[in-house]
Design a protein around this motif. Structure first.
Motif, PDB file in Angstrom:
ATOM      1  N   LYS A   1       0.737  -1.258   0.054  1.00  0.00           N
ATOM      2  CA  LYS A   1      -0.120   0.038  -0.074  1.00  0.00           C
ATOM      3  C   LYS A   1       0.782   1.138  -0.230  1.00  0.00           C
ATOM      4  CE  LYS A   1      -3.826   1.748   2.632  1.00  0.00           C
ATOM      5  NZ  LYS A   1      -4.805   1.706   3.595  1.00  0.00           N
ATOM      6  N   HIS A   2       0.862   1.956  -1.050  1.00  0.00           N
ATOM      7  CA  HIS A   2       1.430   3.289  -1.019  1.00  0.00           C
ATOM      8  C   HIS A   2       1.028   4.347   0.269  1.00  0.00           C
ATOM      9  CE1 HIS A   2       3.859   6.569  -2.550  1.00  0.00           C
ATOM     10  NE2 HIS A   2       2.736   7.355  -2.679  1.00  0.00           N
ATOM     11  N   LEU A   3       2.114   4.679   0.843  1.00  0.00           N
ATOM     12  CA  LEU A   3       1.612   5.660   1.957  1.00  0.00           C
ATOM     13  C   LEU A   3       2.051   7.069   1.484  1.00  0.00           C
ATOM     14  CD1 LEU A   3       2.468   3.537   5.027  1.00  0.00           C
ATOM     15  CD2 LEU A   3       0.718   3.869   4.107  1.00  0.00           C
ATOM     16  N   GLU A   4       1.553   8.080   1.489  1.00  0.00           N
ATOM     17  CA  GLU A   4       2.137   9.438   1.302  1.00  0.00           C
ATOM     18  C   GLU A   4       2.739  10.128   2.596  1.00  0.00           C
ATOM     19  OE1 GLU A   4      -0.938  11.866  -0.371  1.00  0.00           O
ATOM     20  OE2 GLU A   4      -1.994  10.209  -1.259  1.00  0.00           O
ATOM     21  N   PHE A   5       3.709  10.799   2.283  1.00  0.00           N
ATOM     22  CA  PHE A   5       4.297  11.312   3.438  1.00  0.00           C
ATOM     23  C   PHE A   5       4.260  12.740   3.042  1.00  0.00           C
ATOM     24  CE2 PHE A   5       8.346  13.019   5.217  1.00  0.00           C
ATOM     25  CZ  PHE A   5       8.544  11.859   6.484  1.00  0.00           C
ATOM     26  N   ASN A   6       3.799  13.517   4.312  1.00  0.00           N
ATOM     27  CA  ASN A   6       3.541  14.729   4.177  1.00  0.00           C
ATOM     28  C   ASN A   6       4.741  15.441   5.035  1.00  0.00           C
ATOM     29  OD1 ASN A   6       2.439  17.437   4.475  1.00  0.00           O
ATOM     30  ND2 ASN A   6       0.651  16.732   4.460  1.00  0.00           N
ATOM     31  N   GLN A   7       5.621  15.861   4.170  1.00  0.00           N
ATOM     32  CA  GLN A   7       6.857  16.425   4.821  1.00  0.00           C
ATOM     33  C   GLN A   7       6.466  17.891   5.367  1.00  0.00           C
ATOM     34  OE1 GLN A   7       9.887  15.019   4.938  1.00  0.00           O
ATOM     35  NE2 GLN A   7      10.455  16.532   6.223  1.00  0.00           N
ATOM     36  N   GLU A   8       5.908  18.815   4.610  1.00  0.00           N
ATOM     37  CA  GLU A   8       5.536  20.195   5.279  1.00  0.00           C
ATOM     38  C   GLU A   8       4.786  19.880   6.609  1.00  0.00           C
ATOM     39  OE1 GLU A   8       2.251  23.666   4.007  1.00  0.00           O
ATOM     40  OE2 GLU A   8       2.963  22.452   2.584  1.00  0.00           O
ATOM     41  N   LEU A   9       3.855  19.122   6.839  1.00  0.00           N
ATOM     42  CA  LEU A   9       3.413  18.948   8.149  1.00  0.00           C
ATOM     43  C   LEU A   9       4.396  18.258   9.159  1.00  0.00           C
ATOM     44  CD1 LEU A   9      -0.263  17.525   7.541  1.00  0.00           C
ATOM     45  CD2 LEU A   9       0.527  19.892   8.493  1.00  0.00           C
ATOM     46  N   LEU A  10       5.146  17.523   8.833  1.00  0.00           N
ATOM     47  CA  LEU A  10       6.043  16.932   9.532  1.00  0.00           C
ATOM     48  C   LEU A  10       7.261  18.209   9.877  1.00  0.00           C
ATOM     49  CD1 LEU A  10       7.258  14.503  11.062  1.00  0.00           C
ATOM     50  CD2 LEU A  10       8.506  13.746   9.379  1.00  0.00           C
ATOM     51  N   ASP A  11       7.695  18.755   9.040  1.00  0.00           N
ATOM     52  CA  ASP A  11       8.430  20.072   9.378  1.00  0.00           C
ATOM     53  C   ASP A  11       7.874  21.100  10.378  1.00  0.00           C
ATOM     54  OD1 ASP A  11      10.467  18.906   7.737  1.00  0.00           O
ATOM     55  OD2 ASP A  11       9.832  20.384   5.857  1.00  0.00           O
ATOM     56  N   LEU A  12       6.535  21.166  10.158  1.00  0.00           N
ATOM     57  CA  LEU A  12       5.995  22.072  11.136  1.00  0.00           C
ATOM     58  C   LEU A  12       5.794  21.738  12.433  1.00  0.00           C
ATOM     59  CD1 LEU A  12       3.032  23.580   8.914  1.00  0.00           C
ATOM     60  CD2 LEU A  12       4.737  24.803   9.847  1.00  0.00           C
ATOM     61  N   PHE A  13       5.610  20.114  12.434  1.00  0.00           N
ATOM     62  CA  PHE A  13       5.499  19.465  13.836  1.00  0.00           C
ATOM     63  C   PHE A  13       6.924  19.642  14.491  1.00  0.00           C
ATOM     64  CE2 PHE A  13       6.935  15.697  16.294  1.00  0.00           C
ATOM     65  CZ  PHE A  13       5.834  15.670  17.225  1.00  0.00           C
TER      66      PHE A  13
ATOM     67  N   GLY B   1      -0.792   9.801   8.843  1.00  0.00           N
ATOM     68  CA  GLY B   1      -0.065   8.529   9.464  1.00  0.00           C
ATOM     69  C   GLY B   1       1.217   9.018   9.931  1.00  0.00           C
ATOM     70  N   ASN B   2       2.059   9.725   9.272  1.00  0.00           N
ATOM     71  CA  ASN B   2       3.333   9.940   9.690  1.00  0.00           C
ATOM     72  C   ASN B   2       3.442  11.269  10.825  1.00  0.00           C
ATOM     73  OD1 ASN B   2       2.658  11.862   7.667  1.00  0.00           O
ATOM     74  ND2 ASN B   2       4.749  12.446   7.271  1.00  0.00           N
ATOM     75  N   ILE B   3       2.250  11.869  10.471  1.00  0.00           N
ATOM     76  CA  ILE B   3       2.398  13.124  11.404  1.00  0.00           C
ATOM     77  C   ILE B   3       2.089  12.591  13.121  1.00  0.00           C
ATOM     78  CG2 ILE B   3       1.251  15.302  12.306  1.00  0.00           C
ATOM     79  CD1 ILE B   3       3.179  15.046   9.781  1.00  0.00           C
ATOM     80  N   LEU B   4       0.947  11.801  12.993  1.00  0.00           N
ATOM     81  CA  LEU B   4       0.643  10.929  14.166  1.00  0.00           C
ATOM     82  C   LEU B   4       1.507  10.112  14.823  1.00  0.00           C
ATOM     83  CD1 LEU B   4      -3.172  10.742  13.409  1.00  0.00           C
ATOM     84  CD2 LEU B   4      -2.249  12.226  14.748  1.00  0.00           C
ATOM     85  N   PHE B   5       2.150   9.247  14.092  1.00  0.00           N
ATOM     86  CA  PHE B   5       3.267   8.576  14.523  1.00  0.00           C
ATOM     87  C   PHE B   5       4.482   9.336  15.288  1.00  0.00           C
ATOM     88  CE2 PHE B   5       7.767   6.751  13.885  1.00  0.00           C
ATOM     89  CZ  PHE B   5       7.530   5.620  14.653  1.00  0.00           C
ATOM     90  N   ALA B   6       4.574  10.567  14.422  1.00  0.00           N
ATOM     91  CA  ALA B   6       5.595  11.547  15.183  1.00  0.00           C
ATOM     92  C   ALA B   6       5.089  12.061  16.318  1.00  0.00           C
ATOM     93  CB  ALA B   6       5.962  12.608  14.370  1.00  0.00           C
ATOM     94  N   CYS B   7       3.855  12.516  16.321  1.00  0.00           N
ATOM     95  CA  CYS B   7       3.141  12.993  17.801  1.00  0.00           C
ATOM     96  C   CYS B   7       3.111  11.825  18.836  1.00  0.00           C
ATOM     97  CB  CYS B   7       1.687  13.169  17.707  1.00  0.00           C
ATOM     98  SG  CYS B   7       1.379  14.641  16.430  1.00  0.00           S
ATOM     99  N   CYS B   8       2.890  10.645  18.530  1.00  0.00           N
ATOM    100  CA  CYS B   8       2.784   9.479  19.449  1.00  0.00           C
ATOM    101  C   CYS B   8       4.107   9.205  20.012  1.00  0.00           C
ATOM    102  CB  CYS B   8       2.268   8.358  18.981  1.00  0.00           C
ATOM    103  SG  CYS B   8       0.326   8.657  18.801  1.00  0.00           S
ATOM    104  N   ALA B   9       5.352   9.050  19.047  1.00  0.00           N
ATOM    105  CA  ALA B   9       6.680   8.841  19.650  1.00  0.00           C
ATOM    106  C   ALA B   9       7.124   9.872  20.409  1.00  0.00           C
ATOM    107  CB  ALA B   9       7.671   8.943  18.236  1.00  0.00           C
ATOM    108  N   LEU B  10       6.629  11.295  20.330  1.00  0.00           N
ATOM    109  CA  LEU B  10       7.052  12.312  21.106  1.00  0.00           C
ATOM    110  C   LEU B  10       6.713  12.108  22.510  1.00  0.00           C
ATOM    111  CD1 LEU B  10       9.173  14.616  21.321  1.00  0.00           C
ATOM    112  CD2 LEU B  10       7.569  16.157  20.473  1.00  0.00           C
ATOM    113  N   ILE B  11       5.437  11.835  22.430  1.00  0.00           N
ATOM    114  CA  ILE B  11       4.584  11.477  23.730  1.00  0.00           C
ATOM    115  C   ILE B  11       5.247  10.445  24.585  1.00  0.00           C
ATOM    116  CG2 ILE B  11       2.446  10.770  24.784  1.00  0.00           C
ATOM    117  CD1 ILE B  11       1.055  12.491  22.484  1.00  0.00           C
TER     118      ILE B  11
END
Length: 145
Positions: free
Chosen positions: A10-22, A78-88
């Motif tokens: 399954k192709h997962l899109e990676f939202n680099q802009e949101l990750l950079d803002l995070f 998905g990648n943003i929430l993964f980053a949020c959960c990892a930081l938590i």
């Protein structure tokens, strides 16, 4: 001889802009956080049992958040929430040892950092994720954290 069936990935899109803002709005401020005197005083007033109960609640809520969000997020978030959960998880990773050892002083030091992270995450969600269909779900789950 056994053959393994190859499933299409399954192709997962990676939202680099949101990750950079995070990273800019949440991760960096969290890593530079230092507690202020008001929070320290507030926590000194609380009993050891109140501090312990609050820390346990944060851990329980975090595991519940992960479980409930796991299958409900679209690919762009998905990648943003993964980053949020990892930081938590990073913010909470010492809580269990402190709870087991009844190290209330360390819990009192870690709680303000966690509260700051939670507030920063909620602000980030409001400012950057409002256009996504899962916004209400994500906001409510992180609010209860």
């Amino acid at each position: 001889m056994f053959f393994k069936k190859v499933m299409p990935r399954k192709h997962l899109e990676f939202n680099q802009e949101l990750l950079d803002l995070f990273i800019q709005q949440v991760q960096r401020p969290y890593l530079k956080f230092t507690s202020d005197r008001k929070l320290t005083m507030y926590l000194q007033i609380k009993s050891n049992q109140e501090v312990l109960d609050e820390c346990k609640d944060h851990l329980d809520n975090f595991f519940q958040l992960q479980r409930e969000l796991y299958f409900q997020i679209n690919n762009k978030m998905g990648n943003i929430l993964f980053a949020c959960c990892a930081l938590i998880a990073d913010a909470l990773h010492n809580f269990t040892d402190y709870i087991l050892n009844l190290d209330f002083e360390s819990l009192r030091e870690e709680l303000p950092k966690f509260w700051f992270l939670k507030a920063t995450l909620l602000k980030y969600i409001d400012n950057n994720l409002e256009e996504y269909r899962e916004y209400d779900l994500v906001k409510s789950k992180f609010y209860h954290l």
